[in-house]
Design an enzyme around this catalytic site. Sequence first.
Site, PDB file in Angstrom:
ATOM      1  N   HIS A  47       9.390   6.300  -2.593  1.00  0.00           N
ATOM      2  CA  HIS A  47       8.407   6.102  -3.672  1.00  0.00           C
ATOM      3  C   HIS A  47       7.964   7.483  -4.147  1.00  0.00           C
ATOM      4  CE1 HIS A  47       4.807   3.579  -5.279  1.00  0.00           C
ATOM      5  NE2 HIS A  47       4.947   4.680  -5.997  1.00  0.00           N
ATOM      6  N   GLU A 105      10.941   2.956  -5.547  1.00  0.00           N
ATOM      7  CA  GLU A 105       9.681   2.390  -6.030  1.00  0.00           C
ATOM      8  C   GLU A 105       8.974   3.413  -6.901  1.00  0.00           C
ATOM      9  OE1 GLU A 105       8.354  -0.336  -2.164  1.00  0.00           O
ATOM     10  OE2 GLU A 105       7.231   1.471  -2.707  1.00  0.00           O
ATOM     11  N   HIS A 128       3.746  -3.712   2.456  1.00  0.00           N
ATOM     12  CA  HIS A 128       2.459  -3.032   2.566  1.00  0.00           C
ATOM     13  C   HIS A 128       1.727  -3.514   3.819  1.00  0.00           C
ATOM     14  CE1 HIS A 128      -0.294  -0.178   0.572  1.00  0.00           C
ATOM     15  NE2 HIS A 128      -1.189  -0.758   1.381  1.00  0.00           N
TER      16      HIS A 128
END
Length: 240
Positions: A45, A72, A193
């Site tokens: 990410h 991401e 997450h």
Amino acid sequence: MSLAKLSVNINKIATLRNSRGGNNPNVLQIALDCERFGAQGITVHPRPDERHIRYQDVYDLKGQIQTEFNIEGNCQEEKFVELVLTNKPTQVTLVPDALGQITSNHGWDTIKHQNYLQDIIAVFKQEGIRVSIFVDPNPEMVEAAKTTGTDRIELYTESYAVNYHQDKEKAILPYVKASEMANKVGLGINAGHDLDLQNLQYFAQNIPGLLEVSIGHALICDALYLGLENTIQRYLYQLK
């Protein structure tokens, strides 16, 4: 048995490297080791300040990753879009981050941003890149996600993780309903997450059609005590 794949997010490895400069730990080598130890994907990410994954890391990884590569990020950042289109990962996961945000903390409003998402998703799909979008466990948002043209959704699992130890049945319920809607409208399901060794198995067992989990922070923390290879094997076991 769960069919979900484990994609290891290696942002925290890059954070450690960047704290001292140099190339220790070696982000590329860690990614290859994760694959060798059984991970079925690698997630990164990158953010504009490059405080963990750097843009150059993405180029280095793309040439070496043998499993699925998932990038991401915030598709409202022009440089991120360019990075993805140049490297053509297996999957791009679109996250509505704000500049300077410490970590992702909410999903897309797929009704409010429907037109924007339709346009940007079409850009990636035209290049043969599978698209997933970050959403909260809200059946209405999941149903609207279908209209954007995305291939998958990624369920944002922080609320599940936070409430798991108090009442896991209550914590999982919104995700079950959201996943049922995804299955109904024909969307693939990813999740991520704060999933960890305590809450992952229950989540995987109760989410119909779960295809992939992306785990970074907890996995890297566990690896400090258990070792990276052992940790990855333990996470894979939770998915069976």
